[in-house]
Design an enzyme around this catalytic site. Sequence first.
Site, PDB file in Angstrom:
ATOM      1  N   GLU A  50      16.881 -22.057  23.022  1.00 34.19           N
ATOM      2  CA  GLU A  50      17.421 -23.112  22.165  1.00 34.19           C
ATOM      3  C   GLU A  50      16.361 -23.539  21.162  1.00 34.19           C
ATOM      4  OE1 GLU A  50      19.967 -27.248  22.333  1.00 34.19           O
ATOM      5  OE2 GLU A  50      19.308 -26.342  24.210  1.00 34.19           O
TER       6      GLU A  50
ATOM      7  N   ASP B 284      16.431 -23.140  28.136  1.00 25.97           N
ATOM      8  CA  ASP B 284      16.490 -24.500  27.598  1.00 25.97           C
ATOM      9  C   ASP B 284      15.099 -25.086  27.825  1.00 25.97           C
ATOM     10  OD1 ASP B 284      17.432 -26.987  26.605  1.00 25.97           O
ATOM     11  OD2 ASP B 284      17.746 -27.675  28.658  1.00 25.97           O
TER      12      ASP B 284
ATOM     13  N   ASP C 166      19.721 -28.763  33.094  1.00 26.67           N
ATOM     14  CA  ASP C 166      18.876 -27.870  32.287  1.00 26.67           C
ATOM     15  C   ASP C 166      19.275 -26.411  32.473  1.00 26.67           C
ATOM     16  OD1 ASP C 166      16.750 -29.868  31.223  1.00 26.67           O
ATOM     17  OD2 ASP C 166      16.901 -30.284  33.366  1.00 26.67           O
TER      18      ASP C 166
END
Length: 173
Positions: free
Chosen positions: A67, A7, A139
């Site tokens: 992502e 992420d 996160d």
Amino acid sequence: MIILGIDPGSRITGYGVIRKEGNRLIHIDNGAIFTDSSADFPGRLKRIFEGLNEIIARYTPQAFAVEDLFFSNNVQSALKLGQARGAAIVAGVHAGLPVFEYTALQVKQSVVGHGKAAKEQVQHMVKVLLGLPEIAQADASDALAVAICHANSAVMKNLTAMLAPPVKVRKQR
């Protein structure tokens, strides 16, 4: 298969490492790479790159899932996020890993079952799916969700490839 999920963020880059064994998903590790917001931006990108290199060397994943960018109203923030994401992707490519990209919608769909899931729902499902004692840092939890998404997507890609009829190629005269 060991999967490293990422992420990306310019201040905090989350990571999650899972192993897929048959239908089971096994948690290996998760955490975050924190950058010093008072440091110069190139130095922060270097910290992300080097931190991910250490994680890759420690766990030797076979897949690197990250992502994809979301759209933002703040152009400056979107540019910084894109650069942090680029530093992460370069770490994966530098290690010779195949890099897979997933949108937030795909991640939510894969983990929760619908793309409009709230962040808390995703975090809860990550905890349940991996049998974690508690919800991981935000996160890191997001990164684990990306890894889970890849594990589920890899299965679907293999099934689709097996079920697809062979393609016949005709020569033109």
